[in-house]
Design a protein around this motif. Structure first.
Motif, PDB file in Angstrom:
ATOM      1  N   SER A  17       0.827  -1.210   0.000  1.00 35.59           N
ATOM      2  CA  SER A  17       0.000   0.000   0.000  1.00 35.59           C
ATOM      3  C   SER A  17       0.861   1.258   0.000  1.00 35.59           C
ATOM      4  O   SER A  17       2.014   1.239   0.440  1.00 35.59           O
ATOM      5  CB  SER A  17      -0.903   0.028   1.241  1.00 35.59           C
ATOM      6  N   LEU A  18       0.265   2.332  -0.480  1.00 33.80           N
ATOM      7  CA  LEU A  18       0.852   3.667  -0.392  1.00 33.80           C
ATOM      8  C   LEU A  18      -0.261   4.663  -0.134  1.00 33.80           C
ATOM      9  O   LEU A  18      -1.409   4.441  -0.534  1.00 33.80           O
ATOM     10  CB  LEU A  18       1.557   4.057  -1.701  1.00 33.80           C
ATOM     11  N   ARG A  19       0.094   5.767   0.520  1.00 38.43           N
ATOM     12  CA  ARG A  19      -0.838   6.854   0.723  1.00 38.43           C
ATOM     13  C   ARG A  19      -0.232   8.124   0.157  1.00 38.43           C
ATOM     14  O   ARG A  19       0.807   8.578   0.625  1.00 38.43           O
ATOM     15  CB  ARG A  19      -1.148   7.044   2.209  1.00 38.43           C
ATOM     16  N   LEU A  20      -0.889   8.669  -0.854  1.00 36.12           N
ATOM     17  CA  LEU A  20      -0.442   9.907  -1.459  1.00 36.12           C
ATOM     18  C   LEU A  20      -1.160  11.087  -0.819  1.00 36.12           C
ATOM     19  O   LEU A  20      -2.327  10.985  -0.426  1.00 36.12           O
ATOM     20  CB  LEU A  20      -0.732   9.898  -2.961  1.00 36.12           C
ATOM     21  N   SER A  21      -0.432  12.211  -0.739  1.00 36.20           N
ATOM     22  CA  SER A  21      -1.013  13.448  -0.220  1.00 36.20           C
ATOM     23  C   SER A  21      -0.788  14.571  -1.213  1.00 36.20           C
ATOM     24  O   SER A  21       0.229  14.596  -1.911  1.00 36.20           O
ATOM     25  CB  SER A  21      -0.369  13.830   1.113  1.00 36.20           C
ATOM     26  N   CYS A  22      -1.721  15.492  -1.256  1.00 34.75           N
ATOM     27  CA  CYS A  22      -1.606  16.673  -2.110  1.00 34.75           C
ATOM     28  C   CYS A  22      -2.084  17.863  -1.296  1.00 34.75           C
ATOM     29  O   CYS A  22      -3.261  17.901  -0.906  1.00 34.75           O
ATOM     30  CB  CYS A  22      -2.456  16.505  -3.360  1.00 34.75           C
ATOM     31  N   THR A  23      -1.177  18.803  -1.054  1.00 34.71           N
ATOM     32  CA  THR A  23      -1.490  19.947  -0.211  1.00 34.71           C
ATOM     33  C   THR A  23      -1.376  21.236  -1.004  1.00 34.71           C
ATOM     34  O   THR A  23      -0.401  21.437  -1.737  1.00 34.71           O
ATOM     35  CB  THR A  23      -0.557  19.995   0.999  1.00 34.71           C
ATOM     36  N   ALA A  24      -2.363  22.119  -0.825  1.00 35.20           N
ATOM     37  CA  ALA A  24      -2.374  23.393  -1.521  1.00 35.20           C
ATOM     38  C   ALA A  24      -1.560  24.431  -0.742  1.00 35.20           C
ATOM     39  O   ALA A  24      -1.517  24.412   0.486  1.00 35.20           O
ATOM     40  CB  ALA A  24      -3.807  23.886  -1.683  1.00 35.20           C
ATOM     41  N   SER A  25      -0.951  25.337  -1.486  1.00 36.84           N
ATOM     42  CA  SER A  25      -0.127  26.368  -0.859  1.00 36.84           C
ATOM     43  C   SER A  25      -0.986  27.382  -0.110  1.00 36.84           C
ATOM     44  O   SER A  25      -2.206  27.449  -0.279  1.00 36.84           O
ATOM     45  CB  SER A  25       0.729  27.067  -1.919  1.00 36.84           C
ATOM     46  N   ALA A  26      -0.309  28.194   0.692  1.00 40.92           N
ATOM     47  CA  ALA A  26      -1.006  29.107   1.607  1.00 40.92           C
ATOM     48  C   ALA A  26      -1.823  30.156   0.864  1.00 40.92           C
ATOM     49  O   ALA A  26      -2.814  30.655   1.413  1.00 40.92           O
ATOM     50  CB  ALA A  26       0.015  29.790   2.519  1.00 40.92           C
ATOM     51  N   ASN A  27      -1.455  30.490  -0.354  1.00 37.14           N
ATOM     52  CA  ASN A  27      -2.193  31.530  -1.074  1.00 37.14           C
ATOM     53  C   ASN A  27      -3.424  30.992  -1.796  1.00 37.14           C
ATOM     54  O   ASN A  27      -4.059  31.709  -2.562  1.00 37.14           O
ATOM     55  CB  ASN A  27      -1.275  32.271  -2.056  1.00 37.14           C
TER      56      ASN A  27
END
Length: 120
Positions: A17-27
């Motif tokens: 298994s793997l868990r991917l993450s995608c995070t948006a920048s502060a702006n």
């Protein structure tokens, strides 16, 4: 600069298994519909999973219950939990999200991608 930053890719064996993450920048003020696409060498890009701002989920036919997309709106992050990985899941996985910036500009943004490789 508006950014979507992915993480969590890597090299695993079939069945793992793997868990991917995608995070948006502060702006980025709001993080609306978001999802994951993948592209393997020599193949077209395809939808893996999409989640609406309300939590409705859509999956590519090949997922067949193995993957789960989720989101944390407070963290402006979308996740992709991938289980029972197969060699054919090997691809570059990219995050896409419809965002609105603090300057009130709305558009769809792409991340740079994270490589997932499944091999014995």
């Amino acid at each position: 600069q508006v950014q979507l930053v992915e993480s969590g890719g890597g090299l695993v064996q079939p069945g793992e298994s793997l868990r991917l993450s995608c995070t948006a920048s502060a702006n980025i003020r709001t993080f609306n519909n978001a999802g994951w696409y993948r592209q393997a060498p020599g193949k077209q890009r395809e939808l893996v999973a999409m989640i609406s701002v309300g939590g409705s989920e859509t999956y590519g036919d090949f997922v067949k219950g193995r993957f789960a997309i989720s989101r944390d709106n407070a963290k402006k992050t979308v996740y992709l939990q991938m289980n029972s990985l197969k060699p054919e899941d090997t691809a570059m996985y990219c995050c896409k999200a419809w965002v609105r910036t603090v300057a009130d500009v709305a558009f769809s943004a792409w991340g740079q991608g994270t490589q997932v490789s499944v091999s014995a």
